[in-house]
Design a protein around this motif. Structure first.
Motif, PDB file in Angstrom:
ATOM      1  N   ARG A 191       2.732   3.666  -1.750  1.00  0.00           N
ATOM      2  CA  ARG A 191       3.648   2.539  -1.548  1.00  0.00           C
ATOM      3  C   ARG A 191       3.020   1.234  -2.023  1.00  0.00           C
ATOM      4  O   ARG A 191       3.708   0.242  -2.226  1.00  0.00           O
ATOM      5  N   LEU A 192       1.726   1.240  -2.220  1.00  0.00           N
ATOM      6  CA  LEU A 192       1.017   0.019  -2.621  1.00  0.00           C
ATOM      7  C   LEU A 192       0.984  -0.180  -4.131  1.00  0.00           C
ATOM      8  O   LEU A 192       0.687  -1.264  -4.605  1.00  0.00           O
ATOM      9  N   VAL A 193       1.230   0.877  -4.894  1.00  0.00           N
ATOM     10  CA  VAL A 193       1.065   0.756  -6.350  1.00  0.00           C
ATOM     11  C   VAL A 193       2.414   0.531  -7.034  1.00  0.00           C
ATOM     12  O   VAL A 193       3.459   0.833  -6.465  1.00  0.00           O
ATOM     13  N   PRO A 194       2.368  -0.028  -8.254  1.00  0.00           N
ATOM     14  CA  PRO A 194       3.620  -0.289  -8.967  1.00  0.00           C
ATOM     15  C   PRO A 194       4.392   1.019  -9.178  1.00  0.00           C
ATOM     16  O   PRO A 194       3.785   2.047  -9.440  1.00  0.00           O
ATOM     17  N   PRO A 195       5.714   0.986  -9.050  1.00  0.00           N
ATOM     18  CA  PRO A 195       6.510   2.211  -9.171  1.00  0.00           C
ATOM     19  C   PRO A 195       6.515   2.759 -10.598  1.00  0.00           C
ATOM     20  O   PRO A 195       6.388   2.018 -11.564  1.00  0.00           O
TER      21      PRO A 195
ATOM     22  N   ALA B 139      -0.420   5.340   0.631  1.00  0.00           N
ATOM     23  CA  ALA B 139      -1.198   4.714  -0.436  1.00  0.00           C
ATOM     24  C   ALA B 139      -0.310   4.394  -1.635  1.00  0.00           C
ATOM     25  O   ALA B 139      -0.418   3.324  -2.241  1.00  0.00           O
TER      26      ALA B 139
END
Lengths: 323, 323
Positions: free
Chosen positions: B217-221, B215
Motif C-alpha cells: 500500500r506504500l508503493v506507487p500502484p 507494505a
C-alpha cells in the motif's frame, strides 16, 4: 588547455570546476576531445568522495532538504558538491524561477559547489555527464558529492549505479499519492527519509516512517549487514539531519570493511565502459543517413504489429554494418 | 519450409510448436533467417493471449505452483503454454534430473505445452527468444502463456517488459531470507502470492500475506485503479488458486478498458525493436577482430581505475566504426 584547467581545478577553484563541467556537458566534437583529456588528467585524483544519490517524487522537498543537510555538513567540516540531474528539463517558468532561488543559503557557503542540471539535456548522455562531473568534483577536493534526481524517470536506475549510497526522500504520503515515483525505486534505497516531520505533519511523518520501516524488513537487504534505516526528518527544523550524516558515515565504513567499496567501484567502471560503448553505437546508428531516413516509418510499423521487431532490426543492422 | 511449419503450427500441433521454438533458439545464421520468415508468417495470428510472467526466489515453489495453477486452468478450459527462462542454466545433475520430472501431471494434459529453458543459453538473446516463443505459442492457439523466470538475474526486468501481468511468488519468508531475489522486483509485481499456505506454514503464510499487503500500500500502484492483490496460496492443496485466475481475468479487463493493453503492446514492440538493435550492435562490436583482441585488457584497465571509460570507449568505437 586541458592540463591548465586540470591544475586550476585541483586547487579547488570553483570557477574552474564550473568551466570543466560545462566542457564535459558539451556535445561538440572538439569539446568532447578536450573533456576526455581533462578527465584523463584528473583521474589519479578521483575516487575519494562519498557519492550520494538523492531522489524522491515531486513535492518531497528535495532542494530544501539538501540545503539543510548541506549546511549541517558544512558545520561538520565537509566539502560538498551538489549536482542536479533532470533529463526531462521541460519545466514552466515558475519552476525555472524557483530554481534560481533554490538552495540560496547553501550556495553562498565557502565549502560548497552547486551545479544545476543543464537546460534541455538529452537523456542519452545523462549518465556519462554525471559520471564525469562527479570525477571533476572529486579532483577539486570535494569529499561528498550529492547527485539529485527527480525520481520519475529512466535516470534513477542509472544514477543508483553511479553512486555509493542511494537515498530516497519521501513526503509523508504513500501509494496513490506517490504517482510521480518510478516503480522499483523504493527497494533500491540504502536509506529512506520521510520529510516534513514538523508542525501538523509531524505525527503523519513518524507514522509513515514506521510503516516504511516495517515494509522494508520484507525486501532483500541492499548490503549484507545493513538494515535500511527509515528516518522522519525535517528540512525546516533540521530534526533528524544529524542522524543522516551518521548513517552515511556508517554505510561507508560498512562498504569499506566488507570489501564492497572496491568491488562496486570496479563494477561501476566496467558498467560505465559498456554504457559508453552502447551509447556510442546507438548514436552512430541513429546518425547514419541510411538508418535515419527509414527509422520513423519502421518504428511505426513495428508498433502497429504490421512487421516483426527481429526482421526490421536485422534489416537496419545489415544496412548499418555492411557499409 | 517456414510456411509449412507455420501452417502445421497453426493447427495447434505441439510437435510443430516445439520444432518452431527450437528454430528461434538457434543462433545459426540460416536458422535465424528461417526463424524470421516463420515469425513474419505467423505474426497476423499473434497477440491474443494473456502473457503472464511468474518469478520468485529459489525455494518459492514455482514449478509446483505452475503445475497446480495450470491444471486448474485446464479445468476452466484454458489452453496453456509454459516457457521457462533461466539464463544462468549452470545447474548440477540433481537439478537437471529434477527438471525432467517437473510438472509431470501438467505436461500430460492435452491443452498444455511446456517448454523448459534451453541448456546453456546465453544471456543476450533471452529476451528475443522468449518474445518469439510467446508469438509462436499464440499462433498455435494458446490463450495463456506463462513465462517462468528464476527471480535472481538480469532477466526479470526484461521479462516484466515482455508480459502483460507480472506475478511474484514468494515463500512465507522475508528480508534476509530472500537473498536470492533481485532488488526492485517486488515493486514490479502486479500480483503477489505467498506460497505454502498449508500445514504448519499456514499461519506463517497468512501473516506474510498481510504484511506484504500492508507494505505494498506504500508503493506507487502498477496500474491506476489496481491495488496489487497479495494472496496466500498453496500449490499443495490448491487453496487460493481459483482466486489467482480471477485476478488474471480482472487485470486483463482493466488493461483493456483503460486503453493500457493497446498502449503497452505498442511500447513493448518498440522496446523490442531497440533491444534487438542494441543486441545486434553489441554482438557485431564484440565479434570484430580489432575489438575482440583488445577488449579484455581494456576492461581490466578501466576496472582498476588506470584509464577512463570515456576515453577507452571512444578509442574502441573509432576502431569499430571507421573500418
Amino acid at each position: 588547455m586541458a592540463d591548465d584547467l586540470a591544475a586550476t581545478l585541483r586547487t579547488g577553484d570553483r570557477r574552474a570546476l564550473a568551466r570543466a563541467i560545462t566542457l564535459v556537458e558539451s556535445t561538440r566534437a572538439d569539446h568532447r576531445a578536450e573533456a576526455e583529456r581533462l578527465i584523463a588528467a584528473v583521474l589519479p585524483h578521483t575516487g575519494g568522495a562519498t557519492r550520494l544519490g538523492i531522489t524522491g517524487p515531486p513535492g518531497a522537498g528535495k532542494s530544501t532538504f539538501i540545503e539543510r543537510f548541506g549546511l549541517d555538513g558544512v558545520e561538520r567540516g565537509k566539502k560538498l558538491a551538489v549536482l542536479a540531474v533532470d533529463p526531462a528539463s521541460k519545466r514552466g517558468g515558475g519552476a525555472i524561477l524557483g530554481d534560481k532561488t533554490r538552495m540560496m543559503e547553501l550556495s553562498r557557503a565557502e565549502a560548497v559547489f552547486i551545479r544545476p542540471s543543464p537546460a534541455g539535456a538529452a537523456t542519452g548522455g545523462v549518465a556519462r555527464r554525471t559520471r564525469e562531473a562527479i570525477l571533476l568534483c572529486e579532483a577539486a577536493g570535494f569529499d561528498t558529492v550529492i547527485v539529485e534526481t527527480v525520481g520519475a524517470g529512466q535516470s534513477e536506475t542509472s544514477v543508483a549505479e553511479l553512486v555509493d549510497m542511494f537515498v530516497l526522500l519521501l513526503p509523508p504520503a504513500a501509494g496513490d499519492e506517490l504517482q510521480g515515483l518510478k516503480r522499483g525505486v523504493i527497494e533500491l534505497a540504502d536509506l529512506v527519509l520521510i520529510n516534513k516531520a514538523d508542525g501538523e505533519l509531524l505525527d503523519h511523518a513518524n507514522r509513515a516512517a514506521a510503516d516504511y520501516a516495517n515494509a522494508l524488513r520484507l525486501v532483500p537487504p541492499s548490503l549484507r549487514g545493513w538494515q535500511v534505516p527509515v528516518r522522519a526528518v525535517s528540512a525546516l527544523t533540521g530534526a533528524g539531519v544529524d542522524a543522516v550524516w551518521e548513517d552515511v558515515a556508517r554505510f561507508r565504513v560498512l562498504l569499506e570493511t566488507s570489501g564492497e567499496w572496491v568491488r562496486r567501484r570496479a563494477l561501476q567502471a566496467r558498467a560505465a565502459l559498456w554504457a559508453e560503448i552502447g551509447d556510442g553505437l546507438r548514436e552512430a546508428f541513429r546518425a547514419a543517413p541510411e538508418i535515419a531516413a527509414r527509422l520513423a516509418g519502421i518504428e511505426r510499423e513495428v508498433m502497429s504489429g504490421a512487421r516483426t521487431s527481429a526482421e526490421e532490426a536485422r534489416e537496419l543492422l545489415r544496412l548499418f554494418l555492411v557499409r
